[in-house]
Design an enzyme around this catalytic site. Structure first.
Site, PDB file in Angstrom:
ATOM      1  N   SER A  81     -28.423  -1.837 -10.699  1.00  0.00           N
ATOM      2  CA  SER A  81     -27.155  -2.183 -11.352  1.00  0.00           C
ATOM      3  C   SER A  81     -27.076  -3.669 -11.693  1.00  0.00           C
ATOM      4  CB  SER A  81     -25.977  -1.835 -10.443  1.00  0.00           C
ATOM      5  OG  SER A  81     -26.009  -0.473 -10.121  1.00  0.00           O
TER       6      SER A  81
ATOM      7  N   GLY B 148     -23.544  -5.686 -16.535  1.00  0.00           N
ATOM      8  CA  GLY B 148     -23.368  -4.868 -17.745  1.00  0.00           C
ATOM      9  C   GLY B 148     -24.154  -3.570 -17.726  1.00  0.00           C
TER      10      GLY B 148
ATOM     11  N   TRP C   6     -24.346  -5.081  -6.699  1.00  0.00           N
ATOM     12  CA  TRP C   6     -24.243  -3.950  -5.767  1.00  0.00           C
ATOM     13  C   TRP C   6     -25.567  -3.627  -5.082  1.00  0.00           C
ATOM     14  CZ3 TRP C   6     -19.487  -3.720  -4.817  1.00  0.00           C
ATOM     15  CH2 TRP C   6     -18.538  -3.908  -5.833  1.00  0.00           C
TER      16      TRP C   6
ATOM     17  N   GLY D  34     -32.153  10.038  -3.730  1.00  0.00           N
ATOM     18  CA  GLY D  34     -31.054   9.306  -3.104  1.00  0.00           C
ATOM     19  C   GLY D  34     -29.764  10.109  -3.110  1.00  0.00           C
TER      20      GLY D  34
ATOM     21  N   ILE E 236      -2.179  14.735   7.225  1.00  0.00           N
ATOM     22  CA  ILE E 236      -1.900  15.436   8.490  1.00  0.00           C
ATOM     23  C   ILE E 236      -1.504  14.437   9.583  1.00  0.00           C
ATOM     24  CG2 ILE E 236      -3.045  16.704  10.386  1.00  0.00           C
ATOM     25  CD1 ILE E 236      -4.433  18.383   8.185  1.00  0.00           C
TER      26      ILE E 236
ATOM     27  N   GLY F 210       0.141  11.816   8.998  1.00  0.00           N
ATOM     28  CA  GLY F 210       1.408  11.197   8.611  1.00  0.00           C
ATOM     29  C   GLY F 210       1.294   9.678   8.647  1.00  0.00           C
TER      30      GLY F 210
ATOM     31  N   GLU G  55     -24.731   5.586  -6.708  1.00  0.00           N
ATOM     32  CA  GLU G  55     -25.874   6.461  -7.047  1.00  0.00           C
ATOM     33  C   GLU G  55     -25.490   7.475  -8.127  1.00  0.00           C
ATOM     34  OE1 GLU G  55     -28.630   7.399  -4.025  1.00  0.00           O
ATOM     35  OE2 GLU G  55     -28.043   5.687  -2.787  1.00  0.00           O
TER      36      GLU G  55
ATOM     37  N   THR H  47     -21.807   8.004 -10.742  1.00  0.00           N
ATOM     38  CA  THR H  47     -20.432   8.487 -10.578  1.00  0.00           C
ATOM     39  C   THR H  47     -20.379  10.010 -10.731  1.00  0.00           C
ATOM     40  OG1 THR H  47     -20.050   8.314 -12.943  1.00  0.00           O
ATOM     41  CG2 THR H  47     -19.511   6.356 -11.632  1.00  0.00           C
TER      42      THR H  47
HETATM   43  N1  CAA Z   1     -34.920  12.294 -13.191  1.00  0.00           N
HETATM   44  C1  CAA Z   1     -36.097  11.966 -13.748  1.00  0.00           C
HETATM   45  N2  CAA Z   1     -36.196  11.396 -14.978  1.00  0.00           N
HETATM   46  C2  CAA Z   1     -35.040  11.172 -15.629  1.00  0.00           C
HETATM   47  C3  CAA Z   1     -33.774  11.484 -15.093  1.00  0.00           C
HETATM   48  C4  CAA Z   1     -33.739  12.087 -13.828  1.00  0.00           C
HETATM   49  N3  CAA Z   1     -32.590  12.410 -13.225  1.00  0.00           N
HETATM   50  N4  CAA Z   1     -32.807  11.118 -15.982  1.00  0.00           N
HETATM   51  C5  CAA Z   1     -33.441  10.604 -17.041  1.00  0.00           C
HETATM   52  N5  CAA Z   1     -34.784  10.623 -16.817  1.00  0.00           N
HETATM   53  C6  CAA Z   1     -35.844  10.178 -17.721  1.00  0.00           C
HETATM   54  C7  CAA Z   1     -35.812  11.002 -18.985  1.00  0.00           C
HETATM   55  O1  CAA Z   1     -36.585  12.178 -18.844  1.00  0.00           O
HETATM   56  C8  CAA Z   1     -36.388  10.047 -19.993  1.00  0.00           C
HETATM   57  O2  CAA Z   1     -37.800  10.026 -19.881  1.00  0.00           O
HETATM   58  P1  CAA Z   1     -38.709  10.340 -21.162  1.00  0.00           P
HETATM   59  O3  CAA Z   1     -38.291   9.313 -22.175  1.00  0.00           O
HETATM   60  O4  CAA Z   1     -40.098  10.189 -20.660  1.00  0.00           O
HETATM   61  O5  CAA Z   1     -38.343  11.745 -21.580  1.00  0.00           O
HETATM   62  C9  CAA Z   1     -35.912   8.677 -19.517  1.00  0.00           C
HETATM   63  O6  CAA Z   1     -35.589   8.835 -18.132  1.00  0.00           O
HETATM   64  C10 CAA Z   1     -34.681   8.212 -20.275  1.00  0.00           C
HETATM   65  O7  CAA Z   1     -33.700   9.193 -20.083  1.00  0.00           O
HETATM   66  P2  CAA Z   1     -32.356   9.298 -20.927  1.00  0.00           P
HETATM   67  O8  CAA Z   1     -32.651   9.087 -22.368  1.00  0.00           O
HETATM   68  O9  CAA Z   1     -31.683  10.549 -20.515  1.00  0.00           O
HETATM   69  O10 CAA Z   1     -31.559   8.024 -20.395  1.00  0.00           O
HETATM   70  P3  CAA Z   1     -30.069   7.602 -20.654  1.00  0.00           P
HETATM   71  O11 CAA Z   1     -30.073   6.164 -21.016  1.00  0.00           O
HETATM   72  O12 CAA Z   1     -29.395   8.592 -21.551  1.00  0.00           O
HETATM   73  O13 CAA Z   1     -29.400   7.644 -19.183  1.00  0.00           O
HETATM   74  C11 CAA Z   1     -28.392   8.526 -17.222  1.00  0.00           C
HETATM   75  C12 CAA Z   1     -29.464   8.654 -18.321  1.00  0.00           C
HETATM   76  C13 CAA Z   1     -28.451   9.872 -16.513  1.00  0.00           C
HETATM   77  C14 CAA Z   1     -26.994   8.281 -17.730  1.00  0.00           C
HETATM   78  C15 CAA Z   1     -28.829   7.375 -16.276  1.00  0.00           C
HETATM   79  O14 CAA Z   1     -28.638   6.122 -16.888  1.00  0.00           O
HETATM   80  C16 CAA Z   1     -28.119   7.379 -14.938  1.00  0.00           C
HETATM   81  O15 CAA Z   1     -28.492   8.132 -14.029  1.00  0.00           O
HETATM   82  N6  CAA Z   1     -27.077   6.523 -14.785  1.00  0.00           N
HETATM   83  C17 CAA Z   1     -26.457   6.328 -13.486  1.00  0.00           C
HETATM   84  C18 CAA Z   1     -27.134   5.187 -12.779  1.00  0.00           C
HETATM   85  C19 CAA Z   1     -26.932   5.216 -11.311  1.00  0.00           C
HETATM   86  O16 CAA Z   1     -26.963   6.262 -10.658  1.00  0.00           O
HETATM   87  N7  CAA Z   1     -26.794   4.034 -10.734  1.00  0.00           N
HETATM   88  C20 CAA Z   1     -26.697   3.904  -9.334  1.00  0.00           C
HETATM   89  C21 CAA Z   1     -27.158   2.554  -8.935  1.00  0.00           C
HETATM   90  S1  CAA Z   1     -27.926   2.474  -7.355  1.00  0.00           S
HETATM   91  C22 CAA Z   1     -26.696   2.309  -6.219  1.00  0.00           C
HETATM   92  O17 CAA Z   1     -25.633   2.813  -6.374  1.00  0.00           O
HETATM   93  C23 CAA Z   1     -27.106   1.526  -5.019  1.00  0.00           C
HETATM   94  C24 CAA Z   1     -26.219   1.604  -3.847  1.00  0.00           C
HETATM   95  O18 CAA Z   1     -25.332   0.813  -3.628  1.00  0.00           O
HETATM   96  C25 CAA Z   1     -26.483   2.618  -2.835  1.00  0.00           C
END
Ligand code: CAA
Length: 384
Positions: A126, A129, A156, A242, A337, A339, A363, A365
């Site tokens: 993260s 932006g 984060w 995760g 519950i 209160g 991980e 939303t």
């Molecule tokens: N598993 C494996 N590969 C994946 C995947 C998945 N779940 N999702 C996408 N991909 C791959 C696609 O297959 C694609 O690969 P190819 O080009 O080889 O086909 C590539 O990744 C690009 O995929 P998209 O075009 O689908 O990507 P996108 O830009 O449309 O975004 C998204 C996909 C699902 C929205 C992604 O951006 C996402 O998961 N966003 C959420 C991010 C997130 O979970 N952040 C958490 C931060 S960590 C955290 O929270 C730490 C903490 O404090 C604990």
């Protein structure tokens, strides 16, 4: 299909529960209030094998399965969700990634101390932006001979201020979009990486999450995880695993809130009888128990798929979506519950209420989980 936990799983559950009850519970509220990092408990979790549960023993792990991992994270989070996420980040966002994509040398030298709990890991995707749109990376890594020079701000970073190693996503080729992102194995003891601020959060307050800066941080090319340009795929693959951990964390928070509300409802008397006798309360407890069981089964099903080597992307997102919404719903009802007492820090449910919220956010939303699930179930040949 067998819904009974094996003897090994029961033993792991008992070990985790005993640790959580005896060592974690007594100081959980104080750590939450004062944002105290649980250094000693993290060390003990390492000694118990909780920091690399599913990592092979050859690389310092416990060599167990993902069901065991889910059980441990649930048991920790039932008492203190901060410890749950500290362990979850190290286990799945770091160790799993290194074991899956690392070279033999990386696994021997870097994974082993992390999985055995001698060192701590963090994961850094993260940015200010780049939240849900994780590919919008602005942190750059520019090649300089055998090195890369990294500059940028990451947000984060849970475990970040205490981590020895960070799996960092950075842009090596902006023209290639998500295929221009590379994963680097950052050694935080080298100059050029620093904590900007330790976030003052609503919940999971003793698990420190930081904004971190990279200022001309030099890293050798041997510390790339996978290959250049593979970073986004690695990050997504890591997050699939995760999400099982966060689902388990949410189940644990829900279970903790439910147990507190159930026990309180049996002793709190109003109108001359325990409030559990009133259907409004009894039915709420029934709904809590039902939803929690469903969330746990979804979580274990996703873990079992992973253990069998099957595709589990949708299963992990379904588990995380349902369990996190169950945690928030259950914690909200638990406060109700209790209160007015539920609104007080003297009772545990306000902490569960604050901790539950993050499970619907990090991980991915709930909206991102629905996006992932819908993409998976609409694929040609999908069976779900
Ligand atoms: N598993 C494996 N590969 C994946 C995947 C998945 N779940 N999702 C996408 N991909 C791959 C696609 O297959 C694609 O690969 P190819 O080009 O080889 O086909 C590539 O990744 C690009 O995929 P998209 O075009 O689908 O990507 P996108 O830009 O449309 O975004 C998204 C996909 C699902 C929205 C992604 O951006 C996402 O998961 N966003 C959420 C991010 C997130 O979970 N952040 C958490 C931060 S960590 C955290 O929270 C730490 C903490 O404090 C604990």
């Amino acid at each position: 299909m067998d819904f009974v936990l094996s003897e090994d799983h029961q033993f792991i559950r008992k070990t985790a529960r005993d640790f959580a009850e005896k060592e974690v519970r007594p100081s959980a509220a104080e750590r939450d209030r004062d944002r105290i990092w649980p250094a000693e408990l993290v060390r003990k979790m390492g000694a118990l094998g909780f920091m690399g549960i599913a990592v092979s023993e050859a690389y310092g792990g416990s060599g167990l399965d993902y069901i065991s991992y889910a059980i441990v994270i649930e048991e920790l989070s039932r008492v203190d969700a901060s410890l749950g996420v500290i362990a979850s980040v190290n286990n799945s966002l770091v160790c799993y990634g290194l074991e899956t994509f690392g070279t033999e040398e990386q696994k021997r030298a870097i994974l082993t101390p992390l999985a055995s709990g001698q060192q701590l890991g963090a994961f850094s995707l993260s940015e200010p932006g780049a939240g849900s749109d994780a590919a919008a990376q602005k942190t750059t890594a520019v090649r300089d001979g055998d090195y890369y020079v990294i500059n940028g701000i990451k947000n984060w970073v849970t475990n970040g201020p205490h981590a020895d190693t960070i799996l960092l996503m950075a842009m090596t080729d902006p023209a290639r979009g998500s295929k221009g992102i590379t994963c680097f194995i950052v050694d935080t003891h080298q100059p050029g990486v620093s904590v900007v601020k330790n976030e003052d959060k609503l919940g999971i307050r003793s698990a420190h999450s930081a904004q971190m800066a990279y200022d001309n941080y030099r890293i050798h090319k041997s510390r790339i995880l996978g290959t250049e340009g593979m970073g986004f795929k690695i990050a997504m693959t890591i997050l699939n695993a995760g999400r099982i951990g966060i689902a388990a964390q949410a189940v644990g928070i829900a279970q903790g809130a439910y147990e507190a509300a159930r026990d309180y409802a049996k002793v709190r008397e109003q109108f001359g009888q325990p409030i559990a006798n009133f259907q409004a309360v009894g039915f709420t407890l029934a709904d809590m128990a039902t939803r929690i069981k469903a969330a746990r089964l979804l979580t274990w099903e996703a873990a079992a798929r992973k253990d069998r080597g099957e595709d589990y992307i949708a299963a992990a997102s379904m588990a995380k979506l349902f369990a996190s919404e169950t945690a928030m719903w259950t914690a909200t009802k638990a406060v109700q519950i209790f209160g007015s007492n539920g609104y007080s820090k003297e009772y545990p449910v306000e902490r569960f209420f604050r901790d539950a919220k993050i499970t619907e956010i990090y991980e991915g939303t709930s909206e991102i989980q629905r996006l992932v699930i819908s993409r998976e179930i609409l694929k040609e040949g999908a069976t779900a």
